[in-house]
Design a protein around this motif. Structure first.
Motif, mmCIF file in Angstrom:
data_model
loop_
_atom_site.group_PDB
_atom_site.id
_atom_site.type_symbol
_atom_site.label_atom_id
_atom_site.label_comp_id
_atom_site.label_asym_id
_atom_site.label_seq_id
_atom_site.Cartn_x
_atom_site.Cartn_y
_atom_site.Cartn_z
ATOM 1 N N LYS A 176 7.583 -9.050 6.229
ATOM 2 C CA LYS A 176 8.144 -10.817 5.643
ATOM 3 C C LYS A 176 8.757 -9.863 4.196
ATOM 4 O O LYS A 176 8.457 -9.199 3.285
ATOM 5 C CB LYS A 176 6.659 -11.133 4.987
ATOM 6 C CG LYS A 176 7.211 -12.336 4.086
ATOM 7 C CD LYS A 176 7.667 -13.628 5.093
ATOM 8 C CE LYS A 176 7.948 -14.491 4.247
ATOM 9 N NZ LYS A 176 8.339 -16.177 5.503
ATOM 10 N N LEU A 177 10.125 -10.426 4.978
ATOM 11 C CA LEU A 177 11.770 -9.776 3.590
ATOM 12 C C LEU A 177 11.584 -11.084 2.901
ATOM 13 O O LEU A 177 12.172 -12.038 3.563
ATOM 14 C CB LEU A 177 12.202 -9.118 4.337
ATOM 15 C CG LEU A 177 12.401 -7.925 4.681
ATOM 16 C CD1 LEU A 177 13.444 -7.158 5.480
ATOM 17 C CD2 LEU A 177 11.535 -7.514 3.936
ATOM 18 N N GLN A 178 12.151 -10.918 1.667
ATOM 19 C CA GLN A 178 12.134 -12.251 0.734
ATOM 20 C C GLN A 178 13.139 -11.776 -0.265
ATOM 21 O O GLN A 178 12.754 -11.211 -0.629
ATOM 22 C CB GLN A 178 10.836 -13.071 0.104
ATOM 23 C CG GLN A 178 9.763 -13.823 0.547
ATOM 24 C CD GLN A 178 8.609 -14.225 0.355
ATOM 25 O OE1 GLN A 178 8.244 -13.258 -0.150
ATOM 26 N NE2 GLN A 178 8.310 -15.207 0.633
ATOM 27 N N TYR A 179 14.160 -12.852 -0.897
ATOM 28 C CA TYR A 179 15.161 -12.741 -1.091
ATOM 29 C C TYR A 179 15.791 -13.862 -1.949
ATOM 30 O O TYR A 179 15.618 -15.175 -1.662
ATOM 31 C CB TYR A 179 16.340 -12.261 -0.678
ATOM 32 C CG TYR A 179 17.732 -12.206 -1.696
ATOM 33 C CD1 TYR A 179 17.914 -11.393 -2.317
ATOM 34 C CD2 TYR A 179 18.435 -13.308 -1.641
ATOM 35 C CE1 TYR A 179 19.050 -11.366 -2.838
ATOM 36 C CE2 TYR A 179 19.642 -12.861 -2.048
ATOM 37 C CZ TYR A 179 20.182 -11.956 -3.996
ATOM 38 O OH TYR A 179 20.474 -11.809 -4.503
ATOM 39 N N SER A 180 15.368 -13.676 -3.779
ATOM 40 C CA SER A 180 15.495 -14.525 -4.422
ATOM 41 C C SER A 180 16.413 -14.911 -5.214
ATOM 42 O O SER A 180 16.070 -13.920 -6.141
ATOM 43 C CB SER A 180 14.782 -15.920 -4.595
ATOM 44 O OG SER A 180 14.891 -17.170 -5.268
ATOM 45 N N LYS A 181 17.320 -15.555 -5.932
ATOM 46 C CA LYS A 181 18.110 -14.841 -7.577
ATOM 47 C C LYS A 181 18.051 -13.505 -8.052
ATOM 48 O O LYS A 181 17.408 -13.266 -8.661
ATOM 49 C CB LYS A 181 17.024 -15.627 -8.447
ATOM 50 C CG LYS A 181 16.446 -16.765 -7.823
ATOM 51 C CD LYS A 181 15.463 -17.746 -9.533
ATOM 52 C CE LYS A 181 15.124 -18.706 -9.335
ATOM 53 N NZ LYS A 181 14.556 -19.807 -10.116
ATOM 54 N N GLY A 182 18.909 -12.945 -6.843
ATOM 55 C CA GLY A 182 19.340 -11.618 -7.050
ATOM 56 C C GLY A 182 18.098 -10.559 -6.779
ATOM 57 O O GLY A 182 17.727 -8.827 -7.563
#
Length: 443
Positions: A287-293
């Motif tokens: 599970k990889l998550q990207y948000s706001k840098g």
């Protein structure tokens, strides 16, 4: 003349053996030889060091010292429900003989062994595995020889793709031993899970708090696939390892033809202003998550066993699953994300990597060759979208500065307030300057 007769007799014997089985088909196979191009990258990762299981490495003299231990374990297993009697031995042989063709078809090659020799091998190896698991999870050190209790090579050998038995063999012999479920209510799936929990779970889920949530109930609900009739669907122990890695909701849901542009390295993403954090709430490694840098990644432990585990699971996925190659997706990500000592250093500083090897270059060497000669299709749509977004930040100078700005001035309330305050002061200063210039010209 006699040599020709011997050769012809040998050929006839092989044909007779082949006549007893069926040609392996894609529908029946689940245990494969690792192809040469994968094996040459790291021979040791696919080769048993201590114990042979199944036909592919059977008879290897280097592994012969374990054969006597197997017989002792077979003897102990037979005595579990019948005291000193071995009446159940014939029942086991009968069950395996009825399934011989089905078992042979699980292997990607015709097995050149006679029926009796084949059944003897399957029975010995299967009972060894079950007895070993039972002793391990019950921590019965008095019954487990020190050589078997402490030697780590056995547990790695049991998950190698070439070193497998069909899981239905383990289930059938286990259920025959405990026909009424009288083994404290434990199924073969539970016993296998408990062994994997003890032997491998600290590698799969390094975070101790998260690991405590990975109970058997969680495993059954979120990881264990089932057939339409509700029977747990496990091919073998290498597949069981894969099942522990991959949650059911992380399997690719549909085929896509999108071309994947691999994610940039951690160092390049870091230079573009992207931060890395441990995803402390996520059990699954995938599970990889990207948000706001900020790219959140579940903690990864790199140890001496990591390459062996990932390589064998990936080799199995490459053969067995046409569209659902979740572990290969993750391995390709690691291969491109961690390629240098600097990448490892950055991720260690952010606690994303737990380095149990020591040298950062050793970790980078493992990860950057993981995907060599690995074929992948139907790449995870979530990964494709994520990599595209991350790479665009690196490719676009304007977007890169926006990300850095968002990190430095727009990531927390106090920074937002500070930024707005600075803008307000700048506005007041500008008004004061304009007023002074206006007054000067008026005078």
């Amino acid at each position: 003349m006699s040599r020709k007769l011997t050769a012809l007799s040998s050929l006839k014997a092989k044909l007779e053996i082949m006549d007893q089985s069926e040609f392996p088909t894609p529908q029946s196979c689940c245990i494969y030889r690792v192809p040469p191009q994968l094996r040459e990258v790291n021979e040791a990762a696919y080769t048993p060091m201590m114990v042979s299981i199944g036909p592919f490495h059977h008879g290897n003299k280097r592994l012969s010292s374990m054969e006597e231990f197997k017989l002792w374990f077979l003897k102990n297993f037979l005595k579990r429900t019948q005291g000193t009697s071995f009446d159940n031995y014939d029942n086991y042989v009968h069950v395996l003989r009825n399934q011989e063709i089905k078992i042979r078809r699980c292997y990607s090659e015709i097995i050149p062994m006679g029926s009796d020799e084949f059944i003897r091998m399957i029975l010995t190896d299967a009972c060894f595995i079950i007895e070993y698991f039972l002793l391990w999870i019950d921590e019965d050190e008095d019954c487990l020889h020190p050589k078997l209790w402490s030697f780590l090579d056995i547990k790695r050998d049991l998950i190698l793709l070439e070193n497998q038995l069909p899981f239905f063999v383990l289930r059938d012999l286990f259920d025959l031993t405990y026909p009424n479920g009288d083994n404290h209510g434990r199924s073969i799936e539970f016993v296998t899970y408990r062994y994997f929990d003890s032997a491998f779970m600290f590698l799969l889920v390094p975070n101790k708090q998260l690991r405590e949530k990975f109970t058997f109930s969680y495993f059954v609900q979120h990881h264990l696939p089932r057939l339409p009739d509700g029977t747990p669907h496990v091919y073998h122990l290498c597949d069981m390892l894969r099942i522990c890695y991959v949650r059911l909701d992380q399997l690719p849901r549909e085929r896509n033809d999108n071309k994947l542009k691999h994610v940039y390295s951690a160092c390049k993403l870091h230079d573009a202003g992207i931060k890395f954090e441990v995803n402390a709430d996520e059990i699954s490694l995938l599970k990889l998550q990207y948000s706001k840098g900020v790219l959140k990644i579940p903690e990864v432990m790199i140890s001496d066993s990591t390459e062996t585990l990932l390589r064998n699971v990936a080799a199995f996925e490459q053969f067995q699953f046409r569209d659902s190659r979740s572990m290969i997706d993750y391995i390709i990500f690691l291969e491109h994300f961690i390629r240098s000592e600097k990448d490892v250093e950055i991720l260690e500083e952010n606690r994303v990597i737990q380095n149990n090897i020591g040298e950062n270059d050793a970790v980078a060497s493992i990860t950057k060759r993981l995907g060599m000669h690995t074929k992948y299709v139907n790449y995870n749509n979530d990964y494709i979208s994520l990599f595209k977004e991350l790479n665009e930040i690196c490719d676009s100078p304007c977007q890169r500065y926006i990300e850095i700005f968002k990190q430095q001035y727009w990531s927390t309330p106090w920074r937002i307030a500070s930024f707005l305050g600075a803008i307000f002061l700048l506005f007041l200063t500008l008004i004061q300057t304009i007023s002074s210039v206006f007054a000067f010209f008026q005078n």
